[in-house]
Every structure is written in structure tokens, then in C-alpha cells.
Design a protein around this motif. Structure first.
Motif, PDB file in Angstrom:
ATOM      1  N   GLN A 159      27.189  17.702  16.643  1.00 35.46           N
ATOM      2  CA  GLN A 159      27.340  17.705  15.181  1.00 35.46           C
ATOM      3  C   GLN A 159      26.027  18.085  14.496  1.00 35.46           C
ATOM      4  OE1 GLN A 159      29.397  14.312  13.494  1.00 35.46           O
ATOM      5  NE2 GLN A 159      30.561  14.001  15.373  1.00 35.46           N
ATOM      6  N   MET A 160      24.916  17.659  15.064  1.00 33.88           N
ATOM      7  CA  MET A 160      23.613  18.070  14.536  1.00 33.88           C
ATOM      8  C   MET A 160      23.489  19.585  14.593  1.00 33.88           C
ATOM      9  SD  MET A 160      21.190  15.226  16.404  1.00 33.88           S
ATOM     10  CE  MET A 160      19.623  15.952  15.895  1.00 33.88           C
ATOM     11  N   TYR A 161      23.914  20.160  15.707  1.00 36.02           N
ATOM     12  CA  TYR A 161      23.817  21.611  15.914  1.00 36.02           C
ATOM     13  C   TYR A 161      24.696  22.360  14.915  1.00 36.02           C
ATOM     14  CZ  TYR A 161      23.722  26.080  18.433  1.00 36.02           C
ATOM     15  OH  TYR A 161      23.564  27.403  18.763  1.00 36.02           O
ATOM     16  N   GLN A 162      25.885  21.821  14.668  1.00 36.58           N
ATOM     17  CA  GLN A 162      26.831  22.516  13.787  1.00 36.58           C
ATOM     18  C   GLN A 162      26.508  22.328  12.316  1.00 36.58           C
ATOM     19  OE1 GLN A 162      29.030  24.607  14.878  1.00 36.58           O
ATOM     20  NE2 GLN A 162      28.752  24.140  17.054  1.00 36.58           N
ATOM     21  N   THR A 163      26.011  21.145  11.931  1.00 35.80           N
ATOM     22  CA  THR A 163      25.840  20.824  10.513  1.00 35.80           C
ATOM     23  C   THR A 163      24.400  20.847  10.028  1.00 35.80           C
ATOM     24  OG1 THR A 163      25.622  18.427  10.885  1.00 35.80           O
ATOM     25  CG2 THR A 163      27.865  19.334  10.689  1.00 35.80           C
ATOM     26  N   LYS A 214      22.580  18.248  10.114  1.00 33.89           N
ATOM     27  CA  LYS A 214      22.273  16.884   9.695  1.00 33.89           C
ATOM     28  C   LYS A 214      21.416  16.181  10.741  1.00 33.89           C
ATOM     29  CE  LYS A 214      26.510  16.131   6.988  1.00 33.89           C
ATOM     30  NZ  LYS A 214      27.730  15.294   6.855  1.00 33.89           N
ATOM     31  N   SER A 215      20.728  15.120  10.322  1.00 34.93           N
ATOM     32  CA  SER A 215      19.904  14.347  11.244  1.00 34.93           C
ATOM     33  C   SER A 215      20.778  13.419  12.082  1.00 34.93           C
ATOM     34  CB  SER A 215      18.872  13.520  10.475  1.00 34.93           C
ATOM     35  OG  SER A 215      19.510  12.482   9.754  1.00 34.93           O
ATOM     36  N   ALA A 216      20.266  13.012  13.245  1.00 37.91           N
ATOM     37  CA  ALA A 216      21.006  12.101  14.116  1.00 37.91           C
ATOM     38  C   ALA A 216      21.257  10.768  13.421  1.00 37.91           C
ATOM     39  CB  ALA A 216      20.219  11.882  15.407  1.00 37.91           C
ATOM     40  N   GLU A 217      20.247  10.261  12.735  1.00 44.72           N
ATOM     41  CA  GLU A 217      20.362   8.968  12.057  1.00 44.72           C
ATOM     42  C   GLU A 217      21.465   8.993  10.996  1.00 44.72           C
ATOM     43  OE1 GLU A 217      17.485   5.785   9.648  1.00 44.72           O
ATOM     44  OE2 GLU A 217      16.656   7.647  10.498  1.00 44.72           O
ATOM     45  N   LEU A 218      21.541  10.082  10.236  1.00 41.66           N
ATOM     46  CA  LEU A 218      22.557  10.193   9.191  1.00 41.66           C
ATOM     47  C   LEU A 218      23.953  10.254   9.786  1.00 41.66           C
ATOM     48  CD1 LEU A 218      23.266  10.519   6.210  1.00 41.66           C
ATOM     49  CD2 LEU A 218      22.933  13.000   6.482  1.00 41.66           C
ATOM     50  N   ILE A 219      24.138  11.023  10.861  1.00 39.54           N
ATOM     51  CA  ILE A 219      25.452  11.155  11.498  1.00 39.54           C
ATOM     52  C   ILE A 219      25.913   9.814  12.055  1.00 39.54           C
ATOM     53  CG2 ILE A 219      26.698  12.216  13.426  1.00 39.54           C
ATOM     54  CD1 ILE A 219      24.937  14.716  12.984  1.00 39.54           C
ATOM     55  N   VAL A 220      25.004   9.106  12.725  1.00 39.01           N
ATOM     56  CA  VAL A 220      25.335   7.801  13.292  1.00 39.01           C
ATOM     57  C   VAL A 220      25.728   6.818  12.191  1.00 39.01           C
ATOM     58  CG1 VAL A 220      24.379   5.791  14.495  1.00 39.01           C
ATOM     59  CG2 VAL A 220      23.928   8.089  15.363  1.00 39.01           C
ATOM     60  N   LYS A 221      25.004   6.853  11.074  1.00 40.16           N
ATOM     61  CA  LYS A 221      25.271   5.943   9.959  1.00 40.16           C
ATOM     62  C   LYS A 221      26.590   6.272   9.281  1.00 40.16           C
ATOM     63  CE  LYS A 221      23.198   4.205   5.670  1.00 40.16           C
ATOM     64  NZ  LYS A 221      22.026   4.314   4.743  1.00 40.16           N
ATOM     65  N   GLU A 222      26.833   7.575   9.026  1.00 42.11           N
ATOM     66  CA  GLU A 222      28.047   7.996   8.334  1.00 42.11           C
ATOM     67  C   GLU A 222      29.307   7.658   9.130  1.00 42.11           C
ATOM     68  OE1 GLU A 222      26.624  11.877   5.675  1.00 42.11           O
ATOM     69  OE2 GLU A 222      27.539  12.170   7.656  1.00 42.11           O
ATOM     70  N   LEU A 277      17.050   7.114  19.475  1.00 37.72           N
ATOM     71  CA  LEU A 277      18.248   6.292  19.308  1.00 37.72           C
ATOM     72  C   LEU A 277      18.903   5.993  20.653  1.00 37.72           C
ATOM     73  CD1 LEU A 277      19.897   8.023  16.201  1.00 37.72           C
ATOM     74  CD2 LEU A 277      18.701   5.831  16.238  1.00 37.72           C
ATOM     75  N   LEU A 278      18.892   6.982  21.532  1.00 37.84           N
ATOM     76  CA  LEU A 278      19.479   6.804  22.862  1.00 37.84           C
ATOM     77  C   LEU A 278      18.659   5.825  23.691  1.00 37.84           C
ATOM     78  CD1 LEU A 278      21.474   7.617  25.113  1.00 37.84           C
ATOM     79  CD2 LEU A 278      20.009   9.596  25.575  1.00 37.84           C
ATOM     80  N   LEU A 279      17.358   5.985  23.694  1.00 37.06           N
ATOM     81  CA  LEU A 279      16.478   5.143  24.513  1.00 37.06           C
ATOM     82  C   LEU A 279      16.456   3.695  24.027  1.00 37.06           C
ATOM     83  CD1 LEU A 279      13.540   7.690  24.906  1.00 37.06           C
ATOM     84  CD2 LEU A 279      14.958   6.807  26.763  1.00 37.06           C
ATOM     85  N   SER A 280      16.630   3.511  22.723  1.00 39.09           N
ATOM     86  CA  SER A 280      16.603   2.154  22.174  1.00 39.09           C
ATOM     87  C   SER A 280      17.921   1.419  22.383  1.00 39.09           C
ATOM     88  CB  SER A 280      16.287   2.209  20.670  1.00 39.09           C
ATOM     89  OG  SER A 280      17.349   2.837  19.961  1.00 39.09           O
ATOM     90  N   LYS A 292      27.136   9.096  25.859  1.00 38.30           N
ATOM     91  CA  LYS A 292      28.305   9.871  25.445  1.00 38.30           C
ATOM     92  C   LYS A 292      28.260  10.138  23.946  1.00 38.30           C
ATOM     93  CE  LYS A 292      33.355   9.910  25.628  1.00 38.30           C
ATOM     94  NZ  LYS A 292      34.562   9.169  26.071  1.00 38.30           N
ATOM     95  N   ILE A 293      27.926   9.102  23.170  1.00 38.12           N
ATOM     96  CA  ILE A 293      27.841   9.274  21.725  1.00 38.12           C
ATOM     97  C   ILE A 293      26.707  10.227  21.376  1.00 38.12           C
ATOM     98  CG2 ILE A 293      27.248   8.082  19.570  1.00 38.12           C
ATOM     99  CD1 ILE A 293      28.819   5.684  20.579  1.00 38.12           C
ATOM    100  N   ALA A 294      25.607  10.137  22.130  1.00 36.81           N
ATOM    101  CA  ALA A 294      24.454  11.005  21.866  1.00 36.81           C
ATOM    102  C   ALA A 294      24.852  12.476  21.963  1.00 36.81           C
ATOM    103  CB  ALA A 294      23.321  10.695  22.835  1.00 36.81           C
ATOM    104  N   LYS A 295      25.702  12.795  22.935  1.00 39.55           N
ATOM    105  CA  LYS A 295      26.129  14.190  23.083  1.00 39.55           C
ATOM    106  C   LYS A 295      27.031  14.622  21.917  1.00 39.55           C
ATOM    107  CE  LYS A 295      25.671  14.486  28.088  1.00 39.55           C
ATOM    108  NZ  LYS A 295      26.307  14.826  29.377  1.00 39.55           N
ATOM    109  N   THR A 296      27.881  13.701  21.466  1.00 31.24           N
ATOM    110  CA  THR A 296      28.723  14.004  20.316  1.00 31.24           C
ATOM    111  C   THR A 296      27.881  14.225  19.063  1.00 31.24           C
ATOM    112  OG1 THR A 296      30.534  12.677  21.247  1.00 31.24           O
ATOM    113  CG2 THR A 296      30.615  13.148  18.881  1.00 31.24           C
ATOM    114  N   VAL A 297      26.895  13.330  18.871  1.00 36.00           N
ATOM    115  CA  VAL A 297      26.005  13.443  17.723  1.00 36.00           C
ATOM    116  C   VAL A 297      25.214  14.750  17.799  1.00 36.00           C
ATOM    117  CG1 VAL A 297      23.980  12.435  16.574  1.00 36.00           C
ATOM    118  CG2 VAL A 297      25.819  10.951  17.397  1.00 36.00           C
TER     119      VAL A 297
END
Length: 497
Positions: A408-412, A414-422, A391-394, A400-405
């Protein structure tokens, strides 16, 4: 300045001679001479039987897997394996030893003459292995009080009979830093082989050091002191540094070094006398009458050699060569097999080995170390980290968003794609949408705009930051930079100026 010069003269006048005796607990399910469990943390004295408690008439039976692990270690260290070796009884009294002797190997060890090679300060250093032999562990004393004065002591025999592999180096080590690196390299090899978990906190890997000083340039060795009770790499280095200073001070004052065993007190950061140092004859070794000679066939050795994995140094060299990452990155990423496997999966799938290296080393290990977790406990599988990097490379999300995501991936989980979509975190790359934000930022900050046009190029960084802030980090930094440059030059986006 005068004190520094004096210390420098002392360092050059004396040379430290250090040899390490490393005890590695082998990762077998049962003990070396009986079927009791080796699991750590069980209630005291619950993993015992007549054999490991030394009851009269109990006979030891050698664990084949113990020998297999020792042969594998010896091969990885380049040792010569003896076709026939023997066990002896090492006789001494200590409250945590139920038999008042320890079954060990003495004059006929399993392996000899190996090497551990590693770079120190860009220079390849080789430390010779004198011998590698097998023995049983003793129990564990639990003291109430201080290290110097115990109010009471209890004994736990769960550890009695746990298989140990002792690896004794030649006195080739010349500094605490060299000793620490040797120990790290040796631990990495044993962990890669999966014969020892290398957990120094739990006592799976323990180290004793023999330290002496001699005048620089002399061949004759000085009187040595043995230092025990070191349970970390930093602890080993600090203990050796203290002991070198202690012996230097004694010699400079005209005193004599006493051959003794000393304990490292990590709280006070000093060594304390424990007992006078024994010689081999003090242990009154004699052959273990209840065990036959250990005979190892060349066929068995070849079978074990075929199972050897890629070792840490080999993997470090390959990572640097194949993936083009710095030697430092390769060294960090190959500390353990699971970590190296994790990184390699991400590097291959993302096709961006350096980016993968940065994310694994900085972001992932940073969170895992903070939580005291290992890579095998990572809540983010390699495939999910690869998805985030994709997602970052594309350009779908910003750094900055990648680090936030990622957090959240680490804590929850959840997948990166799901977090970005939600959360609607997709990066804004549309020029028209971004141009509106750029115009607003330029209008709000006429000072930096004027500064840039006067030649203060640093103002551009500030303006980019303001656009990113206004877009809540969702703006594409590359497009923002292009739009800002165009507007600051007085041009229209997409025009010829």
C-alpha cells in the motif's frame, strides 16, 4: 547419452578465444566536437549542425568534459594514461556516416593496459584491457522490413557526433558466461563513475565481439569473426554461444572459417553474414588535420583521481564485511550507486542490515522490476522503508501485515505509520485476547490437536496458521506459538503446569 559424450569431446577439443569491443556513450550534455545536444529521443535530425553533419569548412572543437570522463574511466580500470594522444580520420563509407570518415584515435590512444577483475564460480578472473580511446558516433539507420531484407531505410543524424569511449579487451575471455560477467562488471564501473548510463536498450552501451576457435592447448589463434547488433547481456551470451557452435560445426566438417562481420538476429537466435571483415589498413587512417594533439598533464590526472568514488567491487567487499550480508546480496545491492546508497541508508538507520537487504532485494526490487522502474523512481524513500521495519521489529505489526502495508505504501505513497493507524493493523500481543482465539481454533480442529499430542509436531504449524487467519494476520506469531504449546500440553497460560 552418446550425443552428450560427443558434444563434451567437441568442447574439450576446441577452445574459444573472445575479445570484446565495448562502446560507451559518455554522459555529456553536448557532442564531442560541437555544441549539439546528446539527449536521446528527440525528433530525427533535430540535434544537428554543420560540424556533426560534416559540412564543408566546419571545424571540430574537442569537448573537455569528454576527455575528463575518459580519464576518470581509465583510472578506474587501472590503465596507463598517455601524456599525449592524437585523433585520426577513419575512412569508410556507410549511409549513416555524413563525412564518410569517423574521427577516432588510432595508433596513439588515450589509455592502455588496464584490468577488469571479477569472480566467476568462486574463482577470481582478470580480463586485460588493451586500449581505451575516444571517437565520435555515427548516425542511425532505421529499416522498414526484416533484418535480412529492408523495404526502405531512413537515416537519423542526431547520434552523429555523440561522444563514444571504446574499451577494447585483450582476447582473454574463454566462454560466453565469462563475457557476460565481464560486460556486467564493466557497465557497473562506468555507471558508478556517472560517465555512462549503461542503457543498452537505447544504445548507450554497445558491444561487438571477436570470436575464434583454436585446438585446446595451442597458442596460435584461429580465424575470427566479428559479431555485432547485441543489445543485452543475455544477447551477448546467446550470440557467442551460437557463434562458437557454428564455427565448431564448420571445423568438424572440414571447412574453413571466413574472416567476416556477422549480425546477431535476436528473433531467430542466430548470426548472419554482414560483410567481409576489414583490416586496419582498409580504413586508410591518417592524422586529423583540424585537431591538435591531446596533451594531458599529470596535475589534471591527479585532480580527476581525487574525485573517484568507491567502485563496485570495493563496495561489495565492504558491504559483506561491515554489514555481514552474503556475497550474493552484496553483489545485487551494488549493481548501481543509487541502489547501494538506498540500501546503506536503510541498513544503518534500522540497525538490521540483513533484514534491510531482504526487503530491498525481494520486496522493493520485485515491485520496481515489475513496473520497469529504477531505484531512483521508488515511491518509497529509504526513511519510509526504515519506519516500516521499525514497526516490524518492535512487534507493532507482524511480518504478513508488514508486506500488506508495504504494497500500500508503494501504491499510495502514504507512510507505514499512517496506513497502520487508518486500518487498525496494530499487532495483537495481549495474551488474554489471543487466548480466546487460540481456544476457538483448538475447539474447531480436534484432529490436528490429537495428531500433535501423538507426536506429529507439524500440526503446530497448521494451528498457528489458523490462529493467524482468524486474527486476520494481526496476532503476534511468537505469542500465538507459546500459547498453543502451553494449551496442547494441557497447561494453563502463565502457570507451572
Amino acid at each position: 547419452m552418446e550425443l552428450e559424450t560427443q558434444n563434451s569431446k567437441l568442447k574439450t577439443r576446441y577452445e574459444a578465444v573472445i575479445g570484446l569491443e565495448v562502446h560507451a556513450q559518455l554522459l555529456t550534455k553536448s557532442k564531442i566536437f560541437c555544441g549539439c545536444s546528446t539527449a536521446f529521443g528527440a525528433p530525427p535530425n533535430s540535434h544537428t549542425c554543420p560540424v556533426c553533419l560534416g559540412m564543408p569548412g566546419a571545424l571540430p572543437v574537442l569537448n573537455k568534459r569528454v576527455v575528463e570522463f575518459a580519464i576518470k574511466s581509465a583510472l578506474a580500470l587501472g590503465c596507463d594514461i598517455a601524456p599525449s594522444s592524437r585523433f585520426h580520420r577513419k575512412n569508410y563509407f556507410y549511409p549513416d556516416m555524413p563525412k564518410n570518415y569517423q574521427i577516432s584515435q588510432y595508433e596513439l590512444p588515450l589509455a592502455q593496459r588496464g584490468t577488469v577483475a571479477f569472480p566467476v564460480g568462486g574463482v577470481l578472473t582478470s580480463i586485460r584491457i588493451h586500449r581505451l580511446h575516444l571517437e565520435e558516433d555515427v548516425g542511425k539507420l532505421l529499416h522498414a522490413g526484416t533484418l535480412q531484407v529492408a523495404d526502405s531505410s531512413l537515416v537519423d543524424f542526431n547520434r552523429s557526433g555523440v561522444p563514444l569511449m571504446e574499451i577494447v579487451s585483450e582476447p582473454d575471455i574463454r566462454s560466453p558466461e565469462q563475457a557476460g560477467e565481464y560486460l556486467r562488471q564493466l557497465r557497473a564501473i562506468l555507471v558508478y563513475l556517472e560517465v555512462c548510463d549503461g542503457n543498452m536498450d537505447e544504445g548507450s552501451l554497445r558491444c561487438d565481439a571477436n570470436v575464434s576457435l583454436r585446438l585446446t592447448g595451442r597458442e596460435e589463434l584461429g580465424v575470427k569473426a566479428e559479431v555485432k547488433n547485441m543489445n543485452s547481456f543475455k544477447g551477448v551470451q546467446k550470440a557467442l554461444a551460437y557463434e562458437i557452435q557454428r564455427q565448431t560445426r564448420i571445423l568438424e566438417e572440414g571447412g574453413r572459417i571466413v574472416q567476416e562481420t556477422r549480425l546477431w538476429d535476436a528473433d531467430q537466435e542466430l548470426t548472419l553474414p554482414m560483410r567481409s571483415k576489414e583490416h586496419a589498413h582498409d580504413y586508410r587512417y591518417f592524422l586529423e588535420p583540424d585537431l591538435v594533439p591531446l596533451v594531458i598533464s599529470s596535475q589534471w590526472i591527479d585532480e580527476i583521481r581525487a574525485t573517484l568514488p568507491e567502485l563496485p567491487q570495493q563496495r561489495r567487499d565492504r558491504f559483506a564485511r561491515e554489514y555481514g550480508i552474503p556475497d550474493y546480496d552484496a553483489a545485487v545491492l551494488t549493481v548501481s550507486r543509487p541502489l547501494a546508497d538506498y540500501y546503506e541508508e536503510v541498513a544503518q538507520a534500522s540497525h538490521e542490515p540483513k533484514l534491510a537487504s531482504n526487503w530491498v532485494m525481494v520486496e522493493l526490487l520485485g515491485l520496481l522490476n515489475k513496473d520497469g522502474r529504477g531505484i531512483i523512481d521508488s515511491p518509497i524513500p529509504p526513511a519510509e522503508l526504515t519506519a516500516l521495519l521499525t514497526l516490524l521489529l518492535s512487534g507493532t505489526i507482524s511480518g504478513k501485515i508488514a508486506k500488506t502495508v508495504f504494497e500500500q505504501m508503494y501504491q499510495t505513497g502514504k507512510s507505514a505509520e499512517l496506513i497502520v493507524k487508518e486500518q487498525g493493523l496494530t499487532q495483537i500481543s495481549n495474551q488474554d485476547e489471543l487466548l480466546q482465539i487460540v481456544e476457538e481454533v483448538l475447539a474447531k480442529h480436534p484432529g490436528p490437536v490429537a495428531d500433535y499430542r501423538k507426536g506429529k509436531v507439524q500440526s503446530l504449524t497448521f494451528l498457528v496458521g489458523m490462529v493467524m487467519k482468524s486474527s486476520r494476520g494481526k496476532a503476534n506469531p511468537r505469542v500465538v506459538g507459546e500459547l498453543l504449546l502451553t494449551r496442547l500440553k494441557g497447561e494453563e497460560p502463565g502457570g507451572d503446569g
